[in-house]
Design a protein around this motif. Structure first.
Motif, short mmCIF file in Angstrom:
data_model
loop_
_atom_site.label_atom_id
_atom_site.label_comp_id
_atom_site.label_asym_id
_atom_site.label_seq_id
_atom_site.Cartn_x
_atom_site.Cartn_y
_atom_site.Cartn_z
N ALA A 142 6.87 3.88 5.42
CA ALA A 142 5.97 5.02 5.56
C ALA A 142 5.21 5.36 4.29
N ASP A 143 5.33 4.54 3.26
CA ASP A 143 4.47 4.70 2.09
C ASP A 143 3.20 3.86 2.22
N SER A 144 2.92 3.42 3.46
CA SER A 144 1.72 2.62 3.75
C SER A 144 1.74 1.30 3.00
N PHE A 158 1.65 -5.86 0.89
CA PHE A 158 0.33 -5.72 1.50
C PHE A 158 -0.01 -4.23 1.57
N LYS A 159 -1.25 -3.89 1.25
CA LYS A 159 -1.65 -2.49 1.30
C LYS A 159 -3.05 -2.37 1.89
N GLY A 160 -3.43 -1.13 2.22
CA GLY A 160 -4.74 -0.86 2.79
C GLY A 160 -4.68 -0.03 4.06
N PHE A 161 -3.61 -0.21 4.84
CA PHE A 161 -3.48 0.54 6.09
C PHE A 161 -2.82 1.88 5.81
N ARG A 162 -2.72 2.73 6.84
CA ARG A 162 -2.12 4.05 6.69
C ARG A 162 -0.93 4.19 7.64
N TRP A 191 -4.33 -9.26 7.34
CA TRP A 191 -4.29 -9.84 6.01
C TRP A 191 -4.01 -11.33 6.10
N ASN A 192 -4.51 -12.10 5.15
CA ASN A 192 -4.09 -13.49 5.00
C ASN A 192 -2.70 -13.53 4.39
N HIS A 193 -1.87 -14.44 4.89
CA HIS A 193 -0.52 -14.61 4.33
C HIS A 193 -0.36 -16.07 3.95
N THR A 206 3.56 -10.15 -5.88
CA THR A 206 2.15 -10.29 -5.54
C THR A 206 1.71 -9.11 -4.69
N VAL A 207 0.61 -8.46 -5.07
CA VAL A 207 0.07 -7.34 -4.30
C VAL A 207 -1.24 -7.78 -3.66
N THR A 208 -1.31 -7.72 -2.32
CA THR A 208 -2.50 -8.14 -1.58
C THR A 208 -3.20 -6.91 -1.02
N GLY A 209 -4.40 -6.65 -1.50
CA GLY A 209 -5.16 -5.50 -1.04
C GLY A 209 -6.42 -5.89 -0.26
#
Length: 356
Positions: A142-144, A158-162, A191-193, A206-209
């Motif tokens: 829940a921290d998106s 992976f980040k960007g969604f809510r 997202w690409n994985h 690794t952080v994917t935005g």
């Protein structure tokens, strides 16, 4: 068969060909998560707000083992071999259990490095193991953020969604190349994985935005189509009939050079949370692909396809068949969504790259 969990404090067993409930498994509080044992579907695991995780025998309709985590359980799933289970809580704790002989024995705890101070922002909302892997798992919270854990090591985010209030869970495509997730802002994110391209663990997480997304009003669940991806069949036409984008348009009506996701709305309710041994731990993942393929086709009304083709046929052409052959392209991907409006929809990616 289908399992549903509910705010009425029950888990119910259904048969896909019947409207009647076969069995009811009562709990003492809301049931937040369920999954069939992937190697023995006469057992299932459940998590509840009463802070307990349970293993149930379906024939006996009783609990065979349980464990009290002393905080609300919000996510649970078996490992692919059925010999282990991951359990997540409202406070963000993630525990790995041994479930051999259908007994729960805690093995270890996974540090998700969630630095949020408020506990509701740490809540774990979903798990999914990567296809073909017994150690790599997607963990949605829940921290998106969507985290990739390999064993007990955090390797990617992976980040960007809510995701702040819903029981949202990310899912990986069957080829492991993309991650799909619903979002609280009424969008579906992709997202690409590329697991092989991640740096070594010694270099950190690794952080994917970078992502793509499309609008789907009040979406609460999004999963990749569990059956045929659509790429293989299209590729046969592509290889046999065309050398570039221009001729591809002639062979497949509606394929054009701007990103477009084709949508078809279906009557239905998204309130049933089904889980089985399928790698897609989402609402529709429990039914076999032929069941849906017989009833649903991800298509666009023919008159719209033909009009779109005529309007764009004169634009540039190029060849991206190598991307498809190597499995990197999301062309032809089908995503099934369910939302708060009680609608089930399918979207298909017919979009091609735009020459800038």
């Amino acid at each position: 068969y289908l399992l549903s969990s509910s705010m009425d404090k029950t888990v119910r067993l259904w048969h896909m060909g019947s409207n009647s409930c076969l069995k009811v498994f009562s709990h003492s509080d809301y049931v937040t998560c369920i999954q069939f044992n992937p190697v023995d579907d006469s057992y299932f695991i459940s998590g509840s707000l009463d802070a307990k995780v349970r293993i149930w025998s379906i024939p006996d309709r009783q609990v065979v083992d349980w464990n009290d985590l002393h905080e609300m359980v919000t996510a649970a799933c078996y490992t692919p071999d059925g010999q282990g289970a991951l359990v997540g809580t409202y406070k963000g704790n993630c525990c790995l259990y041994n479930t051999s002989e259908n007994k729960l024995h805690q093995k270890s705890q996974i540090n998700l490095q969630n630095k949020k101070k408020k506990s509701h922002l740490k809540k774990i909302t979903g798990f999914q193991f990567a296809p073909g892997s017994s150690s790599e798992v997607l963990i949605t919270s829940a921290d998106s953020r969507i985290r990739v854990v390999d064993g007990i090591d955090l390797v990617q985010k992976f980040k960007g969604f809510r995701n702040t209030s819903s029981q949202i869970s990310a899912t990986m495509t069957s080829n492991g190349k993309h991650v799909v997730c619903a979002s609280g802002d009424s969008y579906v994110y992709v997202w690409n994985h590329e697991g092989d391209s991640r740096p070594s663990r010694s270099k950190g997480v690794t952080v994917t935005g970078s992502y793509e997304h499309f609008h789907c009003q009040d979406v609460s669940v999004a999963i990749p189509w569990p059956g045929v991806s659509g790429i293989e069949g299209m590729l046969d036409i592509y290889n046999g009939e065309c050398n570039g984008f221009g001729s591809l348009q002639n062979e497949i009506p509606g394929v054009h050079n701007s990103p477009l996701l084709v949508e078809e709305a279906l009557g239905g309710s998204p309130s049933v949370h089904g889980f089985t041994s399928s790698p897609m731990h989402g609402i529709l993942s429990n039914a076999n692909s032929s069941y849906f393929l017989d009833r649903i086709s991800a298509t666009w009304p023919e008159e719209k396809l033909l009009q779109t083709t005529r309007n764009r046929r004169s634009q540039g052409s190029f060849d991206f068949s190598n991307e498809i052959k190597q499995g990197r392209s999301a062309w032809g991907m089908v995503i099934v969504t369910a939302g708060l409006r009680g609608e089930i929809k399918t979207f298909q990616n017919y979009g091609l790259p735009v020459r800038l």
